[in-house]
Scaffold this motif. Structure first.
Motif, short mmCIF file in Angstrom:
data_model
loop_
_atom_site.label_atom_id
_atom_site.label_comp_id
_atom_site.label_asym_id
_atom_site.label_seq_id
_atom_site.Cartn_x
_atom_site.Cartn_y
_atom_site.Cartn_z
N ILE B 99 0.83 -1.21 0.00
CA ILE B 99 0.00 0.00 0.00
C ILE B 99 0.86 1.25 0.00
CG2 ILE B 99 -1.72 1.35 1.26
CD1 ILE B 99 -2.88 -1.19 2.36
N TRP B 100 0.42 2.20 -0.79
CA TRP B 100 1.09 3.50 -0.84
C TRP B 100 0.21 4.46 -0.04
CZ3 TRP B 100 2.59 6.16 -6.12
CH2 TRP B 100 3.54 7.16 -5.87
N ARG B 101 0.68 4.84 1.13
CA ARG B 101 -0.16 5.61 2.07
C ARG B 101 0.11 7.10 2.07
NH1 ARG B 101 -3.28 2.55 4.97
NH2 ARG B 101 -2.68 0.45 5.59
N ASP B 102 1.22 7.51 1.44
CA ASP B 102 1.60 8.92 1.53
C ASP B 102 0.82 9.75 0.50
OD1 ASP B 102 2.78 11.35 1.83
OD2 ASP B 102 4.84 10.60 1.78
N ALA B 103 -0.42 10.06 0.85
CA ALA B 103 -1.31 10.77 -0.07
C ALA B 103 -0.73 12.12 -0.49
CB ALA B 103 -2.69 10.95 0.56
N ALA B 104 -0.05 12.80 0.43
CA ALA B 104 0.52 14.11 0.09
C ALA B 104 1.60 13.97 -0.98
CB ALA B 104 1.09 14.77 1.35
N ALA B 105 2.45 12.96 -0.84
CA ALA B 105 3.51 12.73 -1.84
C ALA B 105 2.90 12.32 -3.18
CB ALA B 105 4.47 11.65 -1.35
N MET B 106 1.87 11.47 -3.12
CA MET B 106 1.21 11.05 -4.35
C MET B 106 0.59 12.25 -5.06
SD MET B 106 -0.64 7.75 -2.68
CE MET B 106 -1.61 7.21 -4.08
N LYS B 107 -0.06 13.09 -4.28
CA LYS B 107 -0.71 14.26 -4.88
C LYS B 107 0.33 15.19 -5.51
CE LYS B 107 -4.09 17.83 -3.98
NZ LYS B 107 -5.17 18.24 -3.07
N ALA B 108 1.42 15.44 -4.79
CA ALA B 108 2.48 16.32 -5.32
C ALA B 108 3.05 15.77 -6.61
CB ALA B 108 3.57 16.49 -4.26
N MET B 109 3.30 14.46 -6.63
CA MET B 109 3.86 13.81 -7.81
C MET B 109 2.89 13.90 -8.99
SD MET B 109 5.32 9.88 -8.07
CE MET B 109 6.33 10.02 -6.58
N SER B 110 1.63 13.63 -8.70
CA SER B 110 0.61 13.63 -9.74
C SER B 110 0.39 15.04 -10.30
CB SER B 110 -0.70 13.08 -9.15
OG SER B 110 -1.67 12.96 -10.14
N VAL B 111 0.36 16.03 -9.42
CA VAL B 111 0.15 17.42 -9.86
C VAL B 111 1.34 17.89 -10.70
CG1 VAL B 111 0.06 19.81 -9.03
CG2 VAL B 111 -1.44 18.08 -8.01
N GLU B 112 2.55 17.55 -10.27
CA GLU B 112 3.75 17.95 -11.02
C GLU B 112 3.71 17.34 -12.43
OE1 GLU B 112 7.41 16.59 -9.34
OE2 GLU B 112 8.63 17.50 -10.93
N HIS B 113 3.32 16.07 -12.49
CA HIS B 113 3.24 15.38 -13.77
C HIS B 113 2.18 16.03 -14.68
CE1 HIS B 113 2.56 12.16 -16.66
NE2 HIS B 113 3.73 11.66 -16.30
N ARG B 114 1.07 16.37 -14.08
CA ARG B 114 -0.03 17.00 -14.83
C ARG B 114 0.40 18.35 -15.40
NH1 ARG B 114 -5.47 17.36 -11.38
NH2 ARG B 114 -4.37 18.99 -10.26
N GLU B 115 1.12 19.12 -14.59
CA GLU B 115 1.58 20.43 -15.06
C GLU B 115 2.53 20.28 -16.24
OE1 GLU B 115 0.37 23.28 -14.21
OE2 GLU B 115 -0.96 22.23 -12.82
N LYS B 116 3.44 19.32 -16.13
CA LYS B 116 4.38 19.09 -17.24
C LYS B 116 3.63 18.68 -18.51
CE LYS B 116 8.61 17.75 -14.78
NZ LYS B 116 9.37 16.58 -14.30
N TYR B 117 2.63 17.83 -18.32
CA TYR B 117 1.85 17.36 -19.48
C TYR B 117 1.11 18.53 -20.13
CZ TYR B 117 -1.63 14.78 -22.16
OH TYR B 117 -2.42 14.30 -23.17
N ARG B 118 0.50 19.37 -19.30
CA ARG B 118 -0.24 20.52 -19.85
C ARG B 118 0.70 21.47 -20.58
NH1 ARG B 118 -4.05 21.59 -14.58
NH2 ARG B 118 -5.71 20.11 -15.10
N GLN B 119 1.88 21.69 -20.01
CA GLN B 119 2.85 22.58 -20.66
C GLN B 119 3.28 22.00 -22.01
OE1 GLN B 119 5.97 23.10 -17.74
NE2 GLN B 119 4.59 24.14 -16.32
N ALA B 120 3.50 20.68 -22.02
CA ALA B 120 3.90 20.03 -23.28
C ALA B 120 2.80 20.15 -24.33
CB ALA B 120 4.26 18.57 -23.01
N MET B 121 1.56 19.95 -23.89
CA MET B 121 0.42 20.04 -24.82
C MET B 121 0.27 21.48 -25.33
SD MET B 121 -0.98 17.11 -25.38
CE MET B 121 0.67 16.40 -25.27
N ALA B 122 0.45 22.45 -24.43
CA ALA B 122 0.32 23.86 -24.82
C ALA B 122 1.42 24.22 -25.82
CB ALA B 122 0.41 24.74 -23.58
N ALA B 123 2.64 23.72 -25.56
CA ALA B 123 3.76 24.00 -26.47
C ALA B 123 3.50 23.37 -27.83
CB ALA B 123 5.06 23.45 -25.86
N ARG B 124 2.94 22.18 -27.79
CA ARG B 124 2.65 21.50 -29.06
C ARG B 124 1.57 22.27 -29.85
NH1 ARG B 124 0.90 15.22 -29.19
NH2 ARG B 124 2.93 14.98 -28.19
#
Lengths: 130, 130
Positions: B99-124
């Motif tokens: 089990i991965w219990r560190d919800a704060a770390a998961m959220k931070a990781m997921s949000v960072e990934h989402r931001e990078k994806y959005r930036q890449a899509m916007a650049a494209r």
């Protein structure tokens, strides 16, 4: 604790041409509208939006599910998204008119679809061996 | 009421070569093992198994989540599946060591990934207009 308050799954499973599917019924536009509206309403930190594969409910496409509540929406269109975001994700009131409540029918449809898929996969595997 | 007691999502998001992802870390084998074990243990009527797209947690791949509980597993391998099915899906006891219990770390990781994806899509999108 969940990383996000809501976890939305929208089916984007591609199907062969002519076969009913969420994408051909508009799920990509739903996904884009959700991403846009969630940001516009300042709910980005509360909502995780994830694509998913076939849930066997293609006859009522596009299908989406909101966890952890387990609220299922069917025949969702991009035009419904502002109401879903405002009512469900902001105010906590799922959009009644879009909810698919017949769990028994959903299960039967999903199981039937799964059986067909498994049979097709088994036939393909057998053909590969012949 | 939910159509199934458990709804499992396993990430199968393909990524460019060299980029960490759930499939390159073994999620396809996990998915196959789950489908097989769930049937073998007679839990087919209780479990819905669905593939999903990127949840931004690729550094701990493969990732799967079990709803409606919202139990997150990380670095799941096919060899873990019999224990997950027997303990979690049959006996109702999630497999603590996975089990991965560190919800704060998961959220931070997921949000960072989402931001990078959005930036890449916007650049494209911008590049497409130029």
């Amino acid at each position: 604790m969940e990383p996000f308050r809501f976890h939305l799954f929208v089916c984007t499973q591609q199907k062969p041409e002519g076969v009913p599917s969420c994408p051909t019924s508009g799920s990509s536009a739903v996904l884009e509208a959700l991403d846009r509206e969630v940001q516009a309403r300042g709910l980005d930190a509360e909502v995780q939006l994830t694509t998913c594969g076939c849930m066997g409910l293609c006859d009522e496409a596009p299908v989406m599910v909101v966890y952890p509540e387990g609220v299922w929406y069917r025949r969702v269109q991009a035009s419904h998204v502002p109401e879903i975001v405002e009512s469900h994700l902001r105010a906590g009131k799922p959009v009644e008119k879009l909810i698919w409540r017949d769990a028994a029918a959903m299960k039967a449809m999903s199981v039937e679809h799964r059986e067909k898929y498994r049979q097709a996969m088994a036939a393909r595997a057998k053909a590969g061996k012949d």
